[in-house]
Motif scaffolding. Structure first.
Motif, PDB file in Angstrom:
ATOM      1  N   VAL A 201     -45.824  -8.661  -8.521  1.00 18.06           N
ATOM      2  CA  VAL A 201     -44.538  -8.758  -9.609  1.00 18.06           C
ATOM      3  C   VAL A 201     -44.241  -9.576  -9.581  1.00 18.06           C
ATOM      4  CG1 VAL A 201     -42.538  -7.077 -10.170  1.00 18.06           C
ATOM      5  CG2 VAL A 201     -44.241  -5.648  -9.066  1.00 18.06           C
ATOM      6  N   ALA A 202     -43.610 -10.866  -8.805  1.00 16.26           N
ATOM      7  CA  ALA A 202     -43.252 -12.071  -8.559  1.00 16.26           C
ATOM      8  C   ALA A 202     -43.970 -13.004  -9.773  1.00 16.26           C
ATOM      9  CB  ALA A 202     -42.230 -12.311  -7.356  1.00 16.26           C
ATOM     10  N   THR A 207     -41.492 -13.804 -12.389  1.00 16.12           N
ATOM     11  CA  THR A 207     -41.740 -15.198 -12.064  1.00 16.12           C
ATOM     12  C   THR A 207     -42.066 -15.835 -14.201  1.00 16.12           C
ATOM     13  OG1 THR A 207     -41.800 -15.556 -10.511  1.00 16.12           O
ATOM     14  CG2 THR A 207     -42.517 -18.178 -11.886  1.00 16.12           C
ATOM     15  N   PRO A 208     -43.060 -15.845 -14.618  1.00 18.97           N
ATOM     16  CA  PRO A 208     -43.291 -15.492 -16.000  1.00 18.97           C
ATOM     17  C   PRO A 208     -41.777 -15.433 -17.032  1.00 18.97           C
ATOM     18  CG  PRO A 208     -45.133 -14.330 -15.291  1.00 18.97           C
ATOM     19  CD  PRO A 208     -43.920 -14.202 -13.812  1.00 18.97           C
ATOM     20  N   ILE A 209     -41.305 -13.738 -16.596  1.00 17.12           N
ATOM     21  CA  ILE A 209     -40.690 -13.423 -17.591  1.00 17.12           C
ATOM     22  C   ILE A 209     -39.462 -14.698 -17.684  1.00 17.12           C
ATOM     23  CG2 ILE A 209     -39.001 -12.048 -18.340  1.00 17.12           C
ATOM     24  CD1 ILE A 209     -40.719  -9.789 -17.608  1.00 17.12           C
ATOM     25  N   ARG A 210     -39.019 -15.205 -16.382  1.00 18.42           N
ATOM     26  CA  ARG A 210     -37.630 -15.816 -16.154  1.00 18.42           C
ATOM     27  C   ARG A 210     -38.338 -17.291 -16.826  1.00 18.42           C
ATOM     28  NH1 ARG A 210     -37.035 -13.253 -10.961  1.00 18.42           N
ATOM     29  NH2 ARG A 210     -38.252 -15.361  -9.962  1.00 18.42           N
ATOM     30  N   LEU A 305     -38.480 -17.388  -5.000  1.00 20.94           N
ATOM     31  CA  LEU A 305     -38.223 -17.101  -3.237  1.00 20.94           C
ATOM     32  C   LEU A 305     -39.148 -15.650  -3.083  1.00 20.94           C
ATOM     33  CD1 LEU A 305     -34.558 -17.312  -3.369  1.00 20.94           C
ATOM     34  CD2 LEU A 305     -35.854 -18.865  -3.161  1.00 20.94           C
ATOM     35  N   ILE A 306     -40.170 -15.280  -3.151  1.00 14.51           N
ATOM     36  CA  ILE A 306     -40.894 -13.930  -2.965  1.00 14.51           C
ATOM     37  C   ILE A 306     -42.230 -14.823  -2.542  1.00 14.51           C
ATOM     38  CG2 ILE A 306     -41.865 -12.403  -3.459  1.00 14.51           C
ATOM     39  CD1 ILE A 306     -38.481 -11.612  -3.020  1.00 14.51           C
ATOM     40  N   ASN A 307     -42.051 -16.410  -2.567  1.00 21.74           N
ATOM     41  CA  ASN A 307     -43.240 -16.838  -2.493  1.00 21.74           C
ATOM     42  C   ASN A 307     -43.425 -16.617  -1.247  1.00 21.74           C
ATOM     43  OD1 ASN A 307     -43.946 -16.713  -4.691  1.00 21.74           O
ATOM     44  ND2 ASN A 307     -44.321 -18.700  -5.554  1.00 21.74           N
ATOM     45  N   ASN A 482     -52.057 -20.717  -0.787  1.00 19.02           N
ATOM     46  CA  ASN A 482     -52.649 -20.142  -2.012  1.00 19.02           C
ATOM     47  C   ASN A 482     -50.870 -20.453  -3.026  1.00 19.02           C
ATOM     48  OD1 ASN A 482     -55.044 -19.571  -3.178  1.00 19.02           O
ATOM     49  ND2 ASN A 482     -54.818 -19.565  -1.449  1.00 19.02           N
ATOM     50  N   LEU A 483     -49.528 -20.041  -2.491  1.00 21.08           N
ATOM     51  CA  LEU A 483     -48.159 -19.600  -3.264  1.00 21.08           C
ATOM     52  C   LEU A 483     -47.296 -20.229  -3.196  1.00 21.08           C
ATOM     53  CD1 LEU A 483     -48.177 -16.098  -1.258  1.00 21.08           C
ATOM     54  CD2 LEU A 483     -48.597 -16.097  -4.116  1.00 21.08           C
TER      55      LEU A 483
END
Length: 707
Positions: A201-202, A207-210, A305-307, A482-483
């Motif tokens: 989801v992040a 993240t894209p929406i933010r 931060l989820i990354n 990758n993140l």
């Protein structure tokens, strides 16, 4: 100008998407997993009884074969010397078989082997006569047993009956064990799914929406020089591409307009007109900002931060897999060490691990500042992976110690790298939330690792479980690559001031700080490593519990901690009673262990684990809050970070000595005495902590003053 209301609305929309998606996914998963679990349990119940019956027949037939061999060489059936010993040896590898008995043709018992807690069913003589009359196997439920009766034949005649008794409670217990394992796997699958959903989801939605919201704010302010950096082929990716295309079109229109104006200026050649045009362009350029036609376009990206939480979760999960069985594994590799008791030797690898973590942490912190979290994470993963492999292949205690040192070095490095990522991507306004995300991943991994580690140890063994840890650690490294974006070495940041010997002298001169350390922080670490990591797995094994049960018991600590820590932290802040929460929490954490004096059982150990989790949930956060409160002068002199570093480093010594203290108590008082003794020591420390700080309050000593 930015519009906070619009920005807040976008974030609220993002949160609503998160909540709905998570709720829907978890409901669907929980329903599907519950249905699959019910079907699996139903199938297991149907197949278990026939399997037990077949096992009873197999064991009975092997006994009959040996009896027939003895008869064939002339040993009288009713005068076989050592038969009861033989039956006991045949029963020993199968704890579910509670008795083996041999009846004569008249139904009387000739030989028997029975477990100490069992008794022979009264119906055996009648069953024996039925078998002899019919000359065939008979299976029946007798009192608390499932009895399989096999005829003993020689020269074509039935001369006796062998009874194989399986306790019916074993069947119920086995079904309960499978049910518990299924429920644990269901819980773990939900937690793991939650972690996976967080990252998906992040990356794909929040993240894209933010990012788009941030770029839209810049557009409102007249900044058309930014685009959103996001590459995906889904609906959001295509929308952002169209969004970027619109910004690109505006910039191209501006470039076209600028070129036309320059061309017209050259054609007109009127300096007054050209000056007015230049003034207008200057005003536009002052009000708006566009792409440079020659330089690279600026792209806005956001580090979620989820990354880092997901790789951290997987790595901690890998380390926690061995928690339920590690002392038992060490016991298998035991080798005497001069000057240490056997109990201390078994606890030595845990202490060495904790000591190496304490030593490596300052180095890892400076590396994270200089090289960036991604590089330091990859540095740490190398010794961790080698350590997991070596631990699984260890042939002696000494090479096990070496491999665990490598694991500890990797653990400290990766832990600090993840903390550094949180620090680099947060500020004072959201750092607490960032640390909550960080600690949430650690706690969730602790719950999952202990439970799954116990199940894996039962199914595939200790050594192969370490190879599962290896695979998970490598998966964490792949996710980081990758993140997390690579960062160049940090040359713009001055190296942090390291700890100095004088810092310890300065801080330890504060008697209230000493009291917090010696009566609160260090006892908390002693009971954590001494009881939870060391004593509890060994004692539960001694009580006859399998690894799955041990994992479930230890999992209770993580569940209680993750649920209650936020509650107690908020309550302690609200009441302004940090010292009360530290003292009471320390006392409560030890109080649960004393119950073992009244009942030596798995339930008592579980109660101790739950009370330990409750006590730590009450005391750990308030301890950190107390440090700057009682060290105001020291904080002003050498800085809060340095004071906290001294606190953390000395506190970790409790983790190092915990297994040794408990091992000494085991040598003196046995397992139950050691558990109760540890509880008494820790509870006494909590009570003494309250008494000391009440004394400070009564004497009117001000916060942060030295005594």
């Amino acid at each position: 100008m930015s519009h906070p209301a619009d920005r807040s609305a976008a974030r609220s929309y993002s949160r609503r998407i998160n909540i709905r998606l998570f709720a829907l996914t978890l409901i669907i998963l929980a329903g599907a997993a519950a249905f699959a679990s019910w079907r699996a349990l139903d199938a297991f119940e149907r197949e278990l009884v026939p399997e037990i019956e077949q096992k009873s027949i197999t064991v009975g037939q092997s006994v009959n074969d040996l009896i027939e061999k003895a008869l064939s060489i002339g040993v009288p059936f009713q005068q076989m010397v050592g038969m009861e010993q033989f039956l006991g040896d045949a029963r020993a590898p199968h704890p579910e078989i509670r008795y083996l008995a041999i009846s004569s043709t008249e139904g009387g018992l000739l030989y028997k082997s029975i477990s100490s807690s069992s008794s022979m069913p009264d119906e055996l003589p009648g069953i024996a006569r039925q078998v002899i009359d019919g000359n065939h196997l008979k299976w029946a439920e007798l009192e608390d047993y499932q009895n399989t009766a096999l005829p003993i034949t020689f020269d074509g005649k039935t001369i006796g009956v062998l009874h194989v008794g399986v306790e019916r409670a074993f069947v119920r217990q086995t079904i309960s064990e499978i049910l518990y394992d299924i429920l644990v796997v269901l819980l773990i699958s939900l937690l793991v799914t939650f972690e996976v959903l967080l990252i998906i989801v992040a990356i794909s939605i929040t993240t894209p929406i933010r990012l788009m919201d941030n770029v839209a704010d810049r557009l409102r302010e007249g900044d058309f020089s930014l685009a959103v950096l996001h590459r995906s082929n889904d609906e959001i990716g295509r929308f952002l591409e169209a969004f970027n295309a619109t910004i690109r079109s505006i910039n191209e229109s501006y470039d076209g307009l600028l070129n036309k104006v320059r061309s017209l200026q050259q054609k007109i050649g009127n300096r007054v007109v050209s000056k007015e045009v230049e003034d207008i362009l200057a005003g536009v350029q002052e009000r708006f900002r566009f792409f440079s036609s020659e330089g690279p376009r600026r792209q806005l990206r956001e580090s979620s931060l989820i990354n880092i939480r997901t790789p951290l979760f997987i790595f901690i999960f890998a380390e926690e897999l061995s928690r339920p069985f590690f002392p038992i594994y060490v016991k298998e590799l035991y080798a005497p060490i001069p000057g240490l008791t056997p109990e201390m030797v078994i606890g030595l690898p845990i202490s060495v691990f904790m000591l190496m973590v304490a030593i490596a942490t300052p180095f890892a912190g400076s590396w994270a500042d200089r090289y960036g979290p991604r590089r330091v994470f990859m540095i740490g993963i190398v010794p961790a992976v080698i350590g997991f492999i070596g631990t699984g292949l260890a042939l002696s205690l000494y090479d096990l110690l070496f491999w665990r040192c490598l694991c500890a070095f990797g653990y400290a490095t990766i832990y600090i790298a993840c903390q550094g990522y949180i620090a680099d991507n947060t500020d004072s306004s959201n750092r607490a939330q960032g640390m909550a995300i960080f600690m949430g991943g650690v706690f969730a991994a602790g719950i999952c690792g202990a439970a799954i580690g116990g199940i894996l140890a039962d199914r595939i063994g200790f050594r192969l479980t370490f190879f599962v840890s290896t695979a998970l650690a490598l998966l964490a490294a792949i996710l980081v690559v990758n993140l997390i974006d690579p960062q160049p070495p940090r040359t713009d940041r001055a190296p942090k001031r390291g700890l100095r010997f004088g810092d310890f002298i300065t801080v330890l001169g504060n008697t209230r700080f000493l009291a917090l350390l010696l009566l609160g922080a260090i006892p908390g670490k002693i009971i954590l490593t001494g009881f939870l990591f060391y004593l509890a797995p060994l004692y539960l094994k001694l009580l006859g519990d399998n690894q799955s049960t041990i994992g479930r018991v230890l999992m209770a600590y993580g569940i209680v901690t993750i649920l209650m820590t936020p509650v107690f932290a908020k309550l302690a802040d609200k009441l302004g009673a940090h010292r009360w929460f530290v003292g009471l929490g320390t006392a409560i954490s030890g109080l649960g262990l004393i119950g073992i004096l009244y009942q030596q059982s798995t339930i008592s150990v579980l109660a101790g684990v739950i009370m330990l989790g409750l006590g730590h949930a009450m005391s750990i956060s308030p301890q950190l809050a107390m440090v700057p409160e009682i060290c105001a002068r020291e904080v002003a002199e050498i800085g809060q970070t340095t004071v906290l570093s001294v606190f953390r480093l000395i506190e970790r010594m409790g983790s190092v000595v915990g297994p040794f203290i408990v091992a000494a108590l085991i040598g003196a008082f046995g397992y139950s005495g050691a558990m109760a003794g540890t509880g008494i020591l820790i509870s006494s420390a909590g009570v003494l902590f309250l008494a000391v700080f009440l004394g400070f309050a009564a004497s009117g000593s001000s916060k942060g003053s030295k005594s």
